[in-house]
Design a protein around this motif. Structure first.
Motif, short mmCIF file in Angstrom:
data_model
loop_
_atom_site.label_atom_id
_atom_site.label_comp_id
_atom_site.label_asym_id
_atom_site.label_seq_id
_atom_site.Cartn_x
_atom_site.Cartn_y
_atom_site.Cartn_z
N ASP A 23 113.80 -5.48 -3.42
CA ASP A 23 114.06 -6.74 -4.12
C ASP A 23 112.94 -7.08 -5.10
O ASP A 23 113.18 -7.54 -6.22
CB ASP A 23 114.25 -7.88 -3.12
CG ASP A 23 115.57 -7.79 -2.38
OD1 ASP A 23 116.44 -7.01 -2.82
OD2 ASP A 23 115.72 -8.47 -1.35
N ASN A 24 111.69 -6.87 -4.68
CA ASN A 24 110.56 -7.14 -5.56
C ASN A 24 110.51 -6.16 -6.72
O ASN A 24 110.12 -6.53 -7.84
CB ASN A 24 109.25 -7.09 -4.78
CG ASN A 24 109.06 -8.28 -3.87
OD1 ASN A 24 109.49 -9.38 -4.18
ND2 ASN A 24 108.44 -8.07 -2.72
N LEU A 25 110.85 -4.90 -6.48
CA LEU A 25 110.84 -3.92 -7.55
C LEU A 25 111.87 -4.25 -8.63
O LEU A 25 111.70 -3.90 -9.80
CB LEU A 25 111.09 -2.52 -6.99
CG LEU A 25 109.96 -1.95 -6.12
CD1 LEU A 25 110.41 -0.66 -5.45
CD2 LEU A 25 108.70 -1.71 -6.94
N LEU A 26 112.92 -4.94 -8.24
CA LEU A 26 113.94 -5.33 -9.21
C LEU A 26 113.43 -6.35 -10.22
O LEU A 26 114.07 -6.58 -11.25
CB LEU A 26 115.16 -5.90 -8.48
CG LEU A 26 116.06 -4.87 -7.76
CD1 LEU A 26 117.10 -5.58 -6.92
CD2 LEU A 26 116.72 -3.94 -8.77
N THR A 27 112.27 -6.95 -9.95
CA THR A 27 111.72 -7.92 -10.90
C THR A 27 111.13 -7.24 -12.13
O THR A 27 110.79 -7.91 -13.11
CB THR A 27 110.63 -8.78 -10.23
OG1 THR A 27 109.54 -7.93 -9.81
CG2 THR A 27 111.19 -9.52 -9.03
N ASN A 28 110.99 -5.91 -12.09
CA ASN A 28 110.45 -5.18 -13.23
C ASN A 28 111.38 -4.03 -13.58
O ASN A 28 111.66 -3.17 -12.74
CB ASN A 28 109.05 -4.66 -12.92
CG ASN A 28 108.46 -3.86 -14.07
OD1 ASN A 28 108.37 -2.65 -14.02
ND2 ASN A 28 108.04 -4.55 -15.13
N LEU A 67 114.28 3.02 -7.93
CA LEU A 67 115.52 2.60 -7.28
C LEU A 67 116.72 3.27 -7.94
O LEU A 67 116.63 3.80 -9.04
CB LEU A 67 115.66 1.08 -7.36
CG LEU A 67 114.53 0.23 -6.78
CD1 LEU A 67 114.81 -1.24 -6.98
CD2 LEU A 67 114.29 0.56 -5.31
N ARG A 68 117.83 3.21 -7.25
CA ARG A 68 119.10 3.68 -7.78
C ARG A 68 120.15 2.62 -7.49
O ARG A 68 120.38 2.28 -6.32
CB ARG A 68 119.50 5.02 -7.14
CG ARG A 68 118.53 6.18 -7.48
CD ARG A 68 118.53 6.48 -8.96
NE ARG A 68 117.59 7.53 -9.35
CZ ARG A 68 116.36 7.31 -9.79
NH1 ARG A 68 115.90 6.06 -9.88
NH2 ARG A 68 115.60 8.31 -10.17
#
Length: 529
Positions: A174-179, A187-188
Motif C-alpha cells: 500500500d505504501n509503495l503505491l504512493t510512488n 509491484l504487479r
C-alpha cells in the motif's frame, strides 16, 4: 491466521576469512573476495553493494550508515561515518505537527501527511556511496569497480522474489503505491508479485539500477554526487517537489572519526561515537559492570536476575538519550519511532582484520520513493528527527539526525576480536548489549550467544522471549511493564544480528540470526570450493 516455521542456523568455522550477513548471496560474494586474496574491507564493501540489490528494502546506495575497522597486524581501530544529512534547503515549517501531544519514549507527535516518514520530503542526502568509496580508498586493495561487479551482475539478473521477498513486498504494498516508480519496479497490478504454482522464485527487472551501477563502475563514485547520476537524482526529486540540490550532493563527504572505547569484563568494546547507538551502549555496559546480578560465581547462562539487570540498565540509558541528545544538544545516541529496517554485515579476513558495517534506508523501503532515472530506492532520514521545534534533535537544514545503528568491535581478554552488529532500528542496541554479555559474562561462543533468548527493552513495555527462564517476566515486571512474545519472523520482535570472531588460536567463527531465512555466515574456504 499464524503460520509457524522452526529454523536453525549453526556456527560456521573457518580459517581463511568469514562473512556474516543477512543475505546468503551477498555473504557469498564477500567471501569470494576473501578467497581471491582480498582483505576484510574489500569483502565488506562488496557485500554491502550486493545487499543493496538483493534486499533493496533494507539498505542501499540511497541510504547511509557507519563502519568500524580494526587492522589485524597493528591493532589500529578507526570508524567511518557516512550517515545521511538533511538537505540544506529544507524548511522546518514544512513539517507541521498534526498533534501537539508532548511525548518521549518514541512517542513523538505526528507530522501532517506523514511528510517526515513517506514521500520526497522525508529524504535526506545519501552517504552510502561516499562511505563505501572512502572505505575502499583508505583500507581496501580492490577498486570500486571491482567491488561493484557482483552487485552489477545481481542487478542485471533482476530482483529475485521468493516466498520471503513476496512477504516483504506484501507488507508495504500500500505504501509503495504512493510512488509510481516504486510501484512499477516492485509491484504487479498494485500488489506484490505472486509466485506461480510450483515456482520457487521469479525475477523482477532492475534495468535502471543495473545501469546506475555500471555508470558508477565506469565514471567513479563521485558521479553519484557530482556527475550524471547526481543530476538525475536531483531532477527526479525536484519533479516530486523535493528540496535536495546538486550542492547538497556535491558537498557530501564521509568522515573518519575516533571510536568510543568501553572496558567490560576484561574486554575492550569499540563503538561508533556521536549520533549513533554507540554512546548509549557504552552507558549500559558501564551500568552493568557494577550490577549486583553479575556479582559472585559465574553462571553458564543468564538467569532472570540478569535479564532484569539488562532491562534496568537499558531503560535508564534510554531515559537520558531521548530527551537530551541531538545535533542541537550534546552528542550521543537516539532512536526513532519505527522499528526500522537495516542491513548489518561482519567480516574477518585471514590476517585477523575485521570490519563491522551497518547501512540503512531507515524504514522498510525507506521513503517508498524510487528515482525513476536511476532505479535507486531513497531513504527516509527525516524520520529520525524529532518534529517538535526546539528539541535537541529537531528538524533542521544541513544536519544529521539521531541514528540507531551500532556496529561494534570487541577485543577479548584472551586476545581474540569480535565484529558484531544488528538490524532492527531501536531494537539494535539492547540486543547487542545482551550478545556481548552472553559472550563475555557467560563464556558462550557466537553460535550459542546468537541462539539464546533475549529481551527487548527499547520501549517502555519490555518484550520477553517466551523461551527465557520462566521467572524472567515476573522479575522484570517488578519495575517495568512486560509483554511475553515469540521470536517470530514477522512482526520482528528482536533485532537481527550478524557476527564473526577471530579466536586467539586463529580459528574464525561466524554466526547469524537463527530464524532469518536469508541470513548466512560463509567461510572463504566455502566460497572458493
Amino acid at each position: 491466521m499464524t503460520t509457524t516455521w522452526t529454523t536453525h542456523k549453526a556456527l560456521v568455522v573457518g580459517e581463511a576469512g568469514m562473512v556474516a550477513a543477512q543475505h546468503v548471496t551477498a555473504a557469498r560474494a564477500g567471501a569470494a573476495v576473501l578467497a581471491r586474496g582480498g582483505n576484510a574491507m574489500d569483502a565488506a564493501v562488496t557485500t554491502a553493494l550486493v545487499l543493496s540489490v538483493v534486499e533493496p528494502w533494507l539498505s542501499g546506495i540511497g541510504g547511509g550508515g557507519f563502519l568500524l575497522h580494526r587492522d589485524g597486524a597493528s591493532g589500529e581501530v578507526c570508524a567511518l561515518d557516512f550517515a545521511m544529512v538533511s538537505p540544506a534547503g529544507i524548511d522546518p515549517a514544512d513539517y507541521p505537527l498534526a498533534s501537539r501531544k508532548e511525548g518521549n519514549w518514541f512517542d513523538w507527535p505526528s507530522v501532517v501527511d506523514n511528510r517526515n516518514l513517506i514521500g520526497v520530503h522525508s529524504i535526506c542526502v545519501p552517504g552510502a556511496v561516499a562511505g563505501f568509496a572512502e572505505a575502499l580508498e583508505a583500507k581496501g586493495t580492490i577498486s570500486f569497480a571491482e567491488a561493484l561487479a557482483p552487485a552489477i551482475a545481481a542487478a542485471e539478473a533482476g530482483l529475485e522474489v521468493d516466498w520471503f521477498a513476496e512477504l516483504c513486498l506484501s507488507i508495504d504494498a500500500d505504501n509503495l503505491l504512493t510512488n509510481e516508480a516504486s510501484a512499477r519496479l516492485l509491484l504487479r497490478d498494485g500488489k506484490a508479485p505472486r509466485l506461480p504454482e510450483g515456482c520457487a522464485s521469479i525475477r523482477l527487472p532492475m534495468e535502471e539500477k543495473a545501469a546506475t551501477l555500471r555508470r558508477l563502475a565506469g565514471a567513479g563514485p563521485r558521479d553519484f554526487y557530482e556527475g550524471e547520476i547526481a543530476q538525475a537524482l536531483v531532477a527526479d526529486m525536484a519533479a516530486l517537489g523535493g528540496r535536495m540540490s546538486l550542492e547538497d550532493l556535491a558537498s557530501y563527504r564521509a568522515r573518519w572519526v575516533t571510536p568510543l572505547s568501553q572496558d567490560y569484563r576484561g574486554a575492550r568494546v569499540l563503538a561508533m561515537p556521536g549520533l549513533t547507538g554507540g554512546p548509549a551502549l557504552c552507558d549500559v555496559l558501564g551500568r552493568l559492570s557494577g550490577a549486583d546480578a553479575f556479582a559472585g560465581a559465574a553462571a553458564q547462562a543468564p538467569r532472570a536476575t540478569h535479564y532484569a539487570a539488562y532491562a534496568d540498565a537499558i531503560r535508564a540509558a534510554y531515559a537520558d538519550r531521548l530527551t537530551t541528545v541531538g545535533h542541537a544538544g550534546r552528542h550521543g545516541t537516539g532512536a526513532g519511532i519505527d522499528p526500522g529496517c537495516t542491513s548489518h554485515l561482519s567480516v574477518v579476513d585471514r590476517d585477523g582484520t575485521v570490519v563491522s558495517l551497518t547501512n540503512t534506508l531507515l524504514s522498510r523501503f525507506g521513503s517508498k520513493v524510487t528515482s525513476p532515472k536511476t532505479g535507486i530506492l531513497m531513504n527516509n532520514g527525516m524520520m529520525w528527527f524529532d518534529p517538535r521545534p526546539g528539541a535537541p534533535n529537531a528538524i533542521a537544514p544541513g544536519v544529521k539526525p539521531l541514528a540507531n545503528m551500532c556496529p561494534l568491535l570487541c577485543e577479548t581478554a584472551e586476545g581474540g576480536v569480535i565484529a558484531v552488529g544488528a538490524a532492527g532500528g531501536r531494537q539494535i542496541m539492547p540486543s547487542l548489549v545482551q550478545l556481548l554479555s552472553f559472550r563475555l559474562d557467560f563464556g558462550m561462543d557466537l553460535g550459542r550467544a546468537l541462539s539464546t533468548p533475549r529481551i527487548d527493552a527499547s520501549a517502555p513495555r519490555i518484550k520477553v522471549d517466551r523461551r527465557a527462564p520462566a521467572d524472567t517476566a515476573g522479575r522484570i515486571g517488578r519495575a517495568h511493564d512486560v509483554d511475553v512474545v515469540d521470536d517470530v519472523l514477522y512482526p520482528v520482535q528482536f533485532a537481527i544480528p550478524s557476527a564473526v570472531e577471530r579466536r586467539p588460536d586463529g580459528t574464525l567463527h561466524g554466526m547469524v540470526h537463527p530464524n532469518h531465512p536469508w541470513s548466512a555466515a560463509v567461510a572463504a574456504e566455502e566460497a572458493s570450493s
